[in-house]
Design a protein around this motif. Structure first.
Motif, PDB file in Angstrom:
ATOM      1  N   ARG A   1       2.218   4.400  12.321  1.00  0.00           N
ATOM      2  CA  ARG A   1       1.434   3.893  11.189  1.00  0.00           C
ATOM      3  C   ARG A   1       0.896   5.044  10.344  1.00  0.00           C
ATOM      4  N   GLU A   2       0.459   6.125  10.983  1.00  0.00           N
ATOM      5  CA  GLU A   2      -0.048   7.269  10.226  1.00  0.00           C
ATOM      6  C   GLU A   2       1.028   7.878   9.342  1.00  0.00           C
ATOM      7  N   ALA A   3       2.283   7.764   9.758  1.00  0.00           N
ATOM      8  CA  ALA A   3       3.398   8.240   8.941  1.00  0.00           C
ATOM      9  C   ALA A   3       3.754   7.245   7.840  1.00  0.00           C
ATOM     10  N   GLY A   4       3.066   6.101   7.821  1.00  0.00           N
ATOM     11  CA  GLY A   4       3.295   5.103   6.775  1.00  0.00           C
ATOM     12  C   GLY A   4       4.362   4.084   7.095  1.00  0.00           C
TER      13      GLY A   4
ATOM     14  N   ARG B   1       0.828  -1.210   0.000  1.00  0.00           N
ATOM     15  CA  ARG B   1       0.000   0.000   0.000  1.00  0.00           C
ATOM     16  C   ARG B   1       0.865   1.265   0.000  1.00  0.00           C
ATOM     17  N   MET B   2       1.951   1.259   0.748  1.00  0.00           N
ATOM     18  CA  MET B   2       2.834   2.431   0.781  1.00  0.00           C
ATOM     19  C   MET B   2       3.524   2.640  -0.565  1.00  0.00           C
ATOM     20  N   ASP B   3       3.911   1.555  -1.214  1.00  0.00           N
ATOM     21  CA  ASP B   3       4.523   1.683  -2.545  1.00  0.00           C
ATOM     22  C   ASP B   3       3.530   2.301  -3.528  1.00  0.00           C
ATOM     23  N   ALA B   4       2.275   1.870  -3.448  1.00  0.00           N
ATOM     24  CA  ALA B   4       1.259   2.405  -4.355  1.00  0.00           C
ATOM     25  C   ALA B   4       1.009   3.888  -4.071  1.00  0.00           C
TER      26      ALA B   4
ATOM     27  N   GLY C   1       2.247   9.718  -5.630  1.00  0.00           N
ATOM     28  CA  GLY C   1       2.586  11.003  -5.024  1.00  0.00           C
ATOM     29  C   GLY C   1       1.805  11.304  -3.771  1.00  0.00           C
ATOM     30  N   GLN C   2       1.320  10.253  -3.080  1.00  0.00           N
ATOM     31  CA  GLN C   2       0.465  10.449  -1.911  1.00  0.00           C
ATOM     32  C   GLN C   2       1.023   9.793  -0.654  1.00  0.00           C
ATOM     33  N   ALA C   3       2.329   9.570  -0.615  1.00  0.00           N
ATOM     34  CA  ALA C   3       2.924   8.970   0.583  1.00  0.00           C
ATOM     35  C   ALA C   3       2.632   9.849   1.793  1.00  0.00           C
ATOM     36  N   PRO C   4       2.188   9.260   2.912  1.00  0.00           N
ATOM     37  CA  PRO C   4       1.807  10.067   4.068  1.00  0.00           C
ATOM     38  C   PRO C   4       2.955  10.814   4.731  1.00  0.00           C
TER      39      PRO C   4
END
Length: 445
Positions: A110-113, A54-57, A62-65
């Motif tokens: 987790r909120e920071a990814g 999910r983080m890679d996607a 351009g939406q990494a937290p």
């Protein structure tokens, strides 16, 4: 595994992926020749990989937290992870209900990814500085597995030292981030206790518990601390020139019983800082010499731990590590009114120390006066275990008792790792991290 900062840059540049990093970490955890089964008490590979995907996607879109999205981290086993049992390194909690939600500190990661790899091993209920655990096994220190990992955040430190995570989330009530960091050649940061919420972390002492990171560099600890404290990732103070810094070198209480190995590294480190232009001034804080007497019956920690554990000890004392239960039960020896008097005395000592250290950027001392002891010797000799534990905890507890922030950075040393501790003022965390970066660069140079 590279540092948090390096991994963040590599992810942003497309040089690696979160899935690749997580699979690399899992390979090391599951390596039959490794000690992942003693470093971690619980892993959740499917969720870790799914989070990485999910983080890679999100990064591709351009939406990494945050810049740290996709980096693998480990979580000490006393933090609540939603859907998992919080054992706090004990078997007596193994059948407890699963946590309904993440601890706030974990939720912020987790909120920071950041990708949670699982729960790491620890001293049972966080009540020892050596890191031994008879229930889940004891991981050896990363540099030499024959030696104790340091505690209580033992697995947190070894997970970083052996590339199973880029950062380990720990707690520090009397050195539990800084001791294992020092003995594994890492950086461990104890923030001012009030900066990071302790809810959802099984407590040892509500007065002294602090939540902090263990990582490879001061920069990494500063990045993780910003997330944990709910601050901007770019909020660290500029790194100052070492030549403009004033350090107090604590001369009483923390320098006795230093081994030759620690003493040589510590004195060489002080000389390197002075040669680089830092101002070093000897300082004595006489009130610290009162601490053994104040803690003779377990002090604040035993009083508060006993209140937490009394009912569980009544039902399941035989399931505790006896080295832990005996320390908790010392709280029964406190006299009426002694706990309240200890809190009042602490407040007075804090005020005196604040005034004495105000002119300085940080107070310096060895993180521990000895290098990591051999696990086999600790297991063989109960008296040695007790004396080694007290000695390991002696210096780091100063920062907790004085309600300060403190950090351990590696000192150059041939052989077993040695840590240098910098203690900053209450709520001076970001400044201390900046000062520690200047010290780290000088020592590494």
């Amino acid at each position: 595994m590279k540092t948090l900062a390096e991994l963040s840059r590599a992810l942003e540049a497309g040089e690696t992926s979160s899935v690749a990093l997580v699979r690399e970490a899992l390979d090391r955890i599951l390596d039959p020749e490794g000690q992942g089964d003693r470093v971690f008490t619980m892993i959740d590979p499917e969720r870790s990989v799914a989070t990485a995907e999910r983080m890679d996607a999100l990064r591709a879109a351009g939406q990494a937290p945050s810049p740290l999205a996709g980096v693998p981290v480990s979580i000490k086993a006393l933090f609540d992870l939603q859907g998992k049992v919080t054992t706090a390194g004990s078997k007596v909690l193994a059948d407890a209900p699963a946590a309904r939600e993440d601890a706030p500190a974990v939720a912020r990661l987790r909120e920071a990814g950041m990708v949670v790899m699982g729960h790491t091993n620890m001293t049972e209920f966080a009540y020892s500085g050596l890191g031994l655990n008879p229930h889940y096994g004891t991981p050896g220190s990363g540099p030499d597995r024959r030696h104790a990992p340091g505690g209580s955040s033992s697995g947190a430190a070894v997970s970083v030292a052996e590339g199973m995570a880029a950062m380990g989330l720990g707690t520090d009530t009397g050195g539990s981030c800084r001791i294992p960091a020092a003995w594994n050649g890492l950086v461990g940061f104890k923030p001012t206790a009030r900066r990071v919420p302790t809810a959802g972390a099984f407590p040892l002492s509500q007065t002294l518990d602090s939540i902090g990171p263990i990582a490879r560099t001061v920069e990494d600890c500063a990045l993780a601390d910003a997330v944990l404290a709910g601050e901007a990732l770019d909020g660290a103070a500029d790194v100052p020139a070492l030549s403009g810094l004033r350090f107090a070198v604590l001369e009483n209480y923390v320098t006795g019983d230093m081994t030759p190995h620690v003493s040589a590294a510590y004195q060489a480190g002080l000389k390197a800082l002075e040669a680089a232009g830092a101002s070093l001034t000897s300082l004595s804080l006489p009130d610290l010499d009162r601490l053994p007497g104040l803690n003779a019956r377990g002090g604040i920690v035993a009083a508060e731990a006993l209140a937490i554990h009394r009912e569980l000890l009544d039902r399941r004392r035989e399931g505790y590590d006896p080295r832990v239960s005996i320390r908790i039960l010392k709280g029964e020896s406190l006299e009426p009114g002694e706990y309240e008097a200890l809190l009042a005395t602490r407040a007075e000592i804090i005020a005196t120390a604040d005034a004495a250290t105000a002119p300085f950027d940080a107070v310096l001392m060895p993180t521990t006066p000895m290098e990591a002891p051999l696990i086999a010797e600790l297991d063989r000799d109960e008296a040695y275990y007790g004396s080694a534990n007290l000695l390991a905890l002696r210096n780091p507890t100063v920062g907790n008792f004085l309600d300060r922030c403190a950090i351990s950075v590696p000192l150059p040393a041939a052989g077993l790792p040695v840590g240098l501790m910098l203690m900053g003022p209450t709520m001076g965390d970001r400044r201390l991290l900046a000062v520690a970066r200047a010290v780290e660069a000088t020592l590494a140079g």
